[in-house]
Design an enzyme around this catalytic site. Structure first.
Site, mmCIF file in Angstrom:
data_model
loop_
_atom_site.group_PDB
_atom_site.id
_atom_site.type_symbol
_atom_site.label_atom_id
_atom_site.label_comp_id
_atom_site.label_asym_id
_atom_site.label_seq_id
_atom_site.Cartn_x
_atom_site.Cartn_y
_atom_site.Cartn_z
ATOM 1 N N GLY A 186 0.823 -1.222 0.000
ATOM 2 C CA GLY A 186 0.000 0.000 0.000
ATOM 3 C C GLY A 186 0.846 1.256 0.000
ATOM 4 O O GLY A 186 0.646 2.158 -0.831
ATOM 5 N N GLU A 188 4.149 1.537 -0.629
ATOM 6 C CA GLU A 188 5.121 1.637 -1.741
ATOM 7 C C GLU A 188 4.400 2.020 -3.043
ATOM 8 O O GLU A 188 4.823 2.951 -3.734
ATOM 9 C CB GLU A 188 5.867 0.305 -1.927
ATOM 10 C CG GLU A 188 6.894 0.055 -0.818
ATOM 11 C CD GLU A 188 7.820 -1.150 -1.061
ATOM 12 O OE1 GLU A 188 8.706 -1.376 -0.246
ATOM 13 O OE2 GLU A 188 7.645 -1.871 -2.081
ATOM 14 N N GLU A 204 -7.349 1.571 5.712
ATOM 15 C CA GLU A 204 -6.660 0.526 6.490
ATOM 16 C C GLU A 204 -7.510 0.176 7.709
ATOM 17 O O GLU A 204 -8.001 1.067 8.403
ATOM 18 C CB GLU A 204 -5.269 1.060 6.884
ATOM 19 C CG GLU A 204 -4.526 0.334 7.981
ATOM 20 C CD GLU A 204 -4.182 -1.121 7.675
ATOM 21 O OE1 GLU A 204 -3.533 -1.398 6.666
ATOM 22 O OE2 GLU A 204 -4.586 -1.988 8.485
ATOM 23 N N ASP A 313 7.588 -18.166 0.745
ATOM 24 C CA ASP A 313 6.244 -17.614 1.001
ATOM 25 C C ASP A 313 5.195 -18.696 1.223
ATOM 26 O O ASP A 313 4.140 -18.422 1.795
ATOM 27 C CB ASP A 313 5.788 -16.759 -0.192
ATOM 28 C CG ASP A 313 6.351 -15.341 -0.164
ATOM 29 O OD1 ASP A 313 7.247 -15.073 0.651
ATOM 30 O OD2 ASP A 313 5.884 -14.511 -0.966
ATOM 31 N N HIS A 445 32.703 9.803 9.111
ATOM 32 C CA HIS A 445 32.061 11.123 9.158
ATOM 33 C C HIS A 445 32.311 11.847 7.849
ATOM 34 O O HIS A 445 33.438 11.831 7.358
ATOM 35 C CB HIS A 445 32.640 11.940 10.313
ATOM 36 C CG HIS A 445 32.086 13.345 10.344
ATOM 37 N ND1 HIS A 445 30.798 13.617 10.782
ATOM 38 C CD2 HIS A 445 32.633 14.532 9.967
ATOM 39 C CE1 HIS A 445 30.590 14.916 10.696
ATOM 40 N NE2 HIS A 445 31.670 15.497 10.206
#
Ligand code: FAD
Ligand code: NAD
Length: 467
Positions: A186, A188, A204, A313, A445
């Site tokens: 959502g 991105e 949402e 997944d 730095h």
């Protein structure tokens, strides 16, 4: 071509192809079965890579519009060439997926194009264009990934009610877009279009954006995205959507129970993904799935059939490409007797908005719920000279450390280039560093990384120097 292998991998995504390469490195004769014409799975074809290509193009466009003049670069009003952005994205995808073909050849992995169905503990049939062949393997690895999840009240029509697949190939830049789901996809996809001028509204059900991450990150991200004129409806549940020729009308109920009606050119449904197990043949083998359809495995990625494994997944855990790849490597190494493992506490999550969001380890809420005493150091990028030089002062880094031992338990970041800075935090969590360890290490730095050092110093005992 011989159809007899040591290892047959079903699915050529970042789980499957990485497992295949590792198997070949370990001396196994490996085959990969993939139904798509190209390898790389969701991630390379319709996920990580194309979305990042469009995120990078649109962020450059947004910077040209809003930041160049501050840097003293005067240009005429930039115009978004959407056709070229899409073409560049396709080229990036094509080059990246071809790279996987090269890896298959280099490692002498045999590729089968078609849909794999497991017929027995050692046999997979591959169906392609009406023809079927049989492939046998001593071991079978399921890496079939995930696919978009529909909502029953807002079914996809592929034209106006779309998933991330179509959102990566829209024919034009929409004027308006409603996104259901304020999770990673959502925010991105919302960023891509809002930077191009689309009026984006996110609906949402939870009370904030990216709700599975540390809550401070979601709140800070919301503030940044409001600068892109994004509109948010939290605690709101979509009840229906009616799709016309040119617009969609969405009805929703907010947290007070009041009706919200929204209209837009497109509705993008991004409420999570579901595991790909259709037609795999699990039922015939008695391989169980859990209540969310994910294949059940033991600690060695083995299903209830010992020669059949599953990763990525399609099994439990967070749906991320690097998680799938780590599992692929560990699973194959365990197959050949090595003692590999994945440290699930040290898997980073990144959201590629601008500012970027990145996280590893426990959130504040998780530590509170577990009753673990902790201290925190929160360093703002405003205190960084590098951030000021770059006009990138939004955001902060938060280090959570154990109150007594000082061990780092979680690091949460929002700011410039934190997608890359999180790697140092992963090392800290993996090696169980203390906040002081990071605080006393020299950081170059001026760099954004100094903000992590400052946050670690703040956590380890109020020792930050620059704020
Ligand atoms: P997949 O990548 O889904 O691959 C599985 C493959 O198996 C697919 O190619 C499929 O065609 C094939 N297959 C399925 N069934 C069969 C069968 N029966 N026979 C043959 N082949 C089959 N993750 C990140 O870490 N970072 C990101 O930036 C990121 N961005 C994302 C953006 C979007 C828009 C989306 C949708 C996802 C994103 N993800 C991201 C998530 C990431 O894509 C997945 O976590 C990752 O691809 C999972 O890898 P996998 O190998 O398990 O499965
Ligand atoms: P997600 O789980 O990240 O977010 C889904 C969101 O939708 C949640 O916030 C949830 O509360 C909300 N939701 C659920 N049902 C709803 C409803 N009916 N109405 C309104 N809101 C609702 O899932 P996603 O954004 O679809 O992404 C899918 C997967 O892809 C995720 O697991 C993610 O990890 C992965 N992904 C990762 C990246 C990345 O790593 N940068 C990018 C994109 C996708």
């Amino acid at each position: 071509m011989t159809n007899q292998f040591d290892l047959v991998v079903i699915g050529g995504g970042p789980g499957g192809y990485v497992a295949a390469v590792r198997g070949a490195q370990l001396g196994l004769n490996v085959a990969v079965i993939e139904q798509r014409a190209t390898l790389g799975g969701t991630c390379l074809n319709v996920g990580c890579i194309p979305s990042k290509a469009l995120l990078d193009s649109t962020e450059l466009f947004h910077q040209a519009k809003t930041k160049f003049s501050v840097h003293g670069i005067d240009i005429s009003e930039p115009k978004a060439n959407w056709k070229q952005m899409l073409q560049r994205k396709r080229d990036v995808v094509a080059t990246t997926t071809k790279g996987i073909d090269f890896l298959m050849q280099k490692n002498k992995i045999t590729r089968f194009v078609g849909k794999g169905t497991i017929q027995s503990p050692t046999t997979v049939s591959v169906a392609n264009n009406g023809e079927t062949s049989l492939v046998t393997g001593g071991k079978i690895l399921i890496a079939t990934g995930s696919t978009v999840t529909p909502i029953s009240t807002v079914p996809f029509d592929g034209k106006r009610i779309i998933s991330s697949d179509e959102a990566l190939e829209l024919p034009e830049i929409p004027t308006t877009m409603i996104i259901i789901g304020g999770g990673v996809i959502g925010v991105e996809m919302g960023s891509i279009y809002a930077r191009l001028g689309t009026k984006v509204t996110i609906v949402e059900t939870m009370d904030g954006l990216i709700p599975t991450m540390d809550r401070e990150l979601g709140r800070a991200l919301e503030k940044s995205l409001r600068h892109l004129d994004m509109v948010f409806h939290f605690g709101t549940k979509v009840t229906s959507a009616i799709s016309g020729d040119t617009v969609v009308t969405v009805s929703a109920e907010d947290k007070r129970g009041e009706l919200v009606t929204l209209t837009a050119d497109y509705v993008l449904v991004a409420v999570g993904r579901r595991p790909n197990t259709d037609g795999l043949g699990l039922d015939g083998l008695g391989i169980p799935v859990d209540s969310r359809g994910r294949i059940e495995i033991n600690d060695h990625y083995q299903t209830s059939v010992p020669s059949i494994y599953a990763i990525g997944d399609v099994v439990r855990g967070i749906m991320l490409a690097h998680k799938a790849s780590e599992e692929g490597v560990a699973c194959v190494e365990q197959m050949v007797g090595q003692k590999s493992h994945v440290n699930y506490d040290a898997i980073p999550g990144v959201v590629y908005t601008w500012p970027e969001v990145a996280s590893v380890g426990k959130t504040e809420d998780e530590l509170k719920q577990a009753g673990i005493p902790f201290k925190k150091g929160n360093a703002p990028f405003k205190a960084s000279g590098r951030a000021r030089a770059a006009e990138e002062s939004d955001g902060f880094i938060k280090v959570l450390a154990h109150k007594e031992t000082d061990e780092i338990l979680g690091i949460h970041m929002i700011g410039p280039r934190v997608a890359d800075l999180i790697a140092e935090a992963v090392v800290a969590v993996e090696y169980r560093a203390s906040a002081e360890d990071i605080g006393i290490m020299s950081h170059p730095h001026p760099t954004f990384s100094e903000t992590l050092k400052e946050a670690a110093l703040a956590a380890s005992g109020n020792r930050a120097i620059h704020f």
